[in-house]
Motif scaffolding. Structure first.
Motif: not given
Lengths: 247, 319
Positions: A84-85, A244-245, A88-97, A247
């Motif tokens: 889901e992350e 992921r980072r 939704l693209g929320t993974i971008e915020l998660l990985l930049t936190s 790729r």
């Protein structure tokens, strides 16, 4: 560590505030309830939870029970976690936190594990009924529940890995179910071949490792199997998230 | 910082990123001063988002380095990420949480204590004007309000650097104006890096502009300077009170004039005169016109708008 705690809290909250959590919980209780009823209607009322744990008896082998239900249910609990992350693209915020990648995966694993413990906790009224109405042998029930917790953790770790692999929740669930069913039926397949391969396939399967637990045996090699496979899949999930980072 | 000495909070050197054989950005180099509002301007697919993702530590560059406040974004990723607030292009939000819960979650994810979250929450809600939607589920908000929630989460932990990718895309004009004002307010205390493909926006909001095209920086200056620098080729509009054709060759003979276009009206004529770099021919034009017995009605220096500069830089090879 604040990040880890934040992720655990958020995930547990979303298990309890989303319809998925309740539906999964309901189906889990319904399914396990059916097997418990079969336990009660056993022609040899030995007052145990054998049917609840491993399902119907087919002479050589058994099929069903909470061990089968978990294979269908754990992937539905975990499919959302990373997929889901990604969607939704929320993974971008998660990985930049400022949280480490392992904190994300472990946090989500712990959250789903806590929800699973909660679901398993709900089934405790079966043994309580049993103790009230009959005089069961407590040993196999205790060890069976211990096995169930280890077994559940393993199913969740496979679900988590599948969820990390792609952004489609349905695909995640199906992939996890596929892997788990293969591991579940490996036990049956082991009887087809003989010798080394038979032992090998049996050792990979999750069912043979669970069988001892509900009989009241806590074998260290089963415990090590569940814990190390769980660790392996959680570790792989962390690695895949890290990749992921790049790729 | 009271020293006037240059104090760079972001230093990017030789940034290159490949998504396959084609580089998305190539040898991008820039520095951002503390407290500056820097705008990345470029057409779609120019490499703005890639640059921002590298700046925020979402992915490492294939080559090159980024230093945030003297720390390397890859080696000290965690420390760097603490200093950055990020609003990605798509404004990803957890749609099943309320605004309050979502912001609280983002705050604790950034390592804020519960106390400081509660302190900041009020401020941020006020700055982003989300008071009425405090307890609404994010999924039910309109695009404009989601954008505000996105900005709110980015500034919640009071980051030293705020990175915003296309912050005004897809919201209505009134909210665009509000968002720009908001960015300018934030830019008074913090360093802001934003990207956009809308020129007036960048010239309004930013103190400095980087124009990026096909993965490379093609120009870098303040919006005003960019305009002056590109005025090099100017255009002068001259209106005279005569329909006399003879004046055109005379105008063409003035030193520095590269082209004259004539546009005849009923009782006057307008000339569009293009002038080469470094010449000021206004004086000569007016003299010539009067010597030829015409009267000069108007003369206008056309300076290029940022829009034209942008087109010129990103479309022509001789930029």
């Amino acid at each position: 560590m604040r990040g880890l705690r934040a992720i655990i809290t958020k995930e547990i909250l979303s298990f309890f505030t989303s319809p998925t959590g309740y539906i999964v919980g309901m189906i889990f209780l319904l399914g396990t309830g059916i097997f418990f009823t079969i336990d009660l209607g056993n022609p040899f009322p030995e007052a145990s939870l054998t049917r609840f744990f491993v399902g119907l008896d087919f002479g050589q082998t058994t099929f069903g029970g909470v061990t089968l239900i978990l294979i269908l249910i754990a992937p539905i609990l975990t499919m959302r976690l990373i997929s889901e992350e990604q969607k939704l693209g929320t993974i971008e915020l998660l990985l930049t936190s400022p949280v480490r990648d392992w904190e994300i995966i472990i946090g989500k694993f712990i959250a789903s594990f806590i929800f699973l413990l909660f679901m398993i906790g709900l089934t405790l009224y079966y043994p309580i009924l049993l103790f009230l109405l009959a005089d069961p042998d407590p040993g196999p029930i205790y060890s069976g529940y211990l096995g169930l917790i280890l077994y559940g953790a393993l199913t969740l770790s496979i679900g988590l890995l599948a969820s990390t692999l792609n952004s489609n929740q349905i695909v995640s669930a199906v992939v996890a179910m596929g892997i788990l069913l293969i591991l579940y039926f490996a036990d049956y397949a082991s009887t087809v071949v003989t010798g080394f391969w038979s032992t090998f396939i049996q050792e990979i399967g999750i069912k043979s490792h669970f069988d001892d637990f509900h009989k009241g045996i806590i074998d260290s090699h089963d415990v090590v199997y569940f814990i190390s496979i769980t660790f392996l899949f959680v570790f792989l999930s962390i690695r895949i998230l890290e990749s992921r980072r790049w790729r | 910082m009271t020293t006037k000495k240059e104090d760079f909070i972001i230093e990017a050197g030789n940034l290159t990123h490949y998504y396959g054989p084609q580089p998305a950005i190539e040898d991008v180099e820039f520095k951002v001063q503390r407290g500056e509002i820097l705008g990345f301007l470029g057409p779609n697919g120019a490499g703005k988002t890639t640059t921002m993702r590298i700046l925020t530590g979402y992915m490492p560059p294939t080559r090159g380095t980024v230093q945030i406040d003297g720390m390397d974004i890859v080696k000290d990723s965690l420390e760097c990420r603490k200093k950055i607030g990020y609003l990605p292009e798509t404004v990803p939000l957890h749609t099943d949480m309320t605004v309050k819960n979502y912001l609280t979650f983002m705050g604790s994810l950034r390592g804020m204590s519960r106390r400081s979250i509660n302190e900041q929450l009020g401020n941020v809600i006020e700055i982003c004007r989300l008071q009425d939607y405090y307890k609404t589920i994010v999924g039910k908000l309109s695009k404009g309000y989601r954008q505000r929630v996105g900005i709110a989460q980015a500034i919640l932990h009071e980051p030293e650097i705020l990175v915003m990718d296309e912050p005004t895309i897809g919201i209505d004009p009134i909210q665009v104006v509000e968002t720009r004002r908001l960015i300018q307010d934030i830019g008074k205390q913090q360093t802001v890096v934003l990207s956009s493909h809308i020129l007036p926006e960048v010239s309004m909001v930013c103190g400095r502009v980087l124009i990026i095209n096909q993965g490379q920086i093609v120009a870098e200056d303040t919006p005003d300077n960019l305009a002056t620098r590109l005025q090099a080729t100017q255009q002068i509009l001259v209106e005279i009170s005569s329909t006399n054709k003879k004046i055109q060759p005379v105008l063409e003979n003035i030193e520095g004039v590269t082209g004259v276009k004539r546009q005849r009206n009923t009782d006057n004529t307008t000339f569009e005169i293009t002038v080469a770099d470094g010449y000021d021919v206004r004086d000569a034009i007016s003299k010539v016109i009067i010597e030829n017995d015409c009267s000069l009605l108007s003369m206008q220096l056309n300076s290029m708008s940022l829009e034209q500069i942008f087109l010129k830089l990103t479309t022509s090879e001789g930029a």
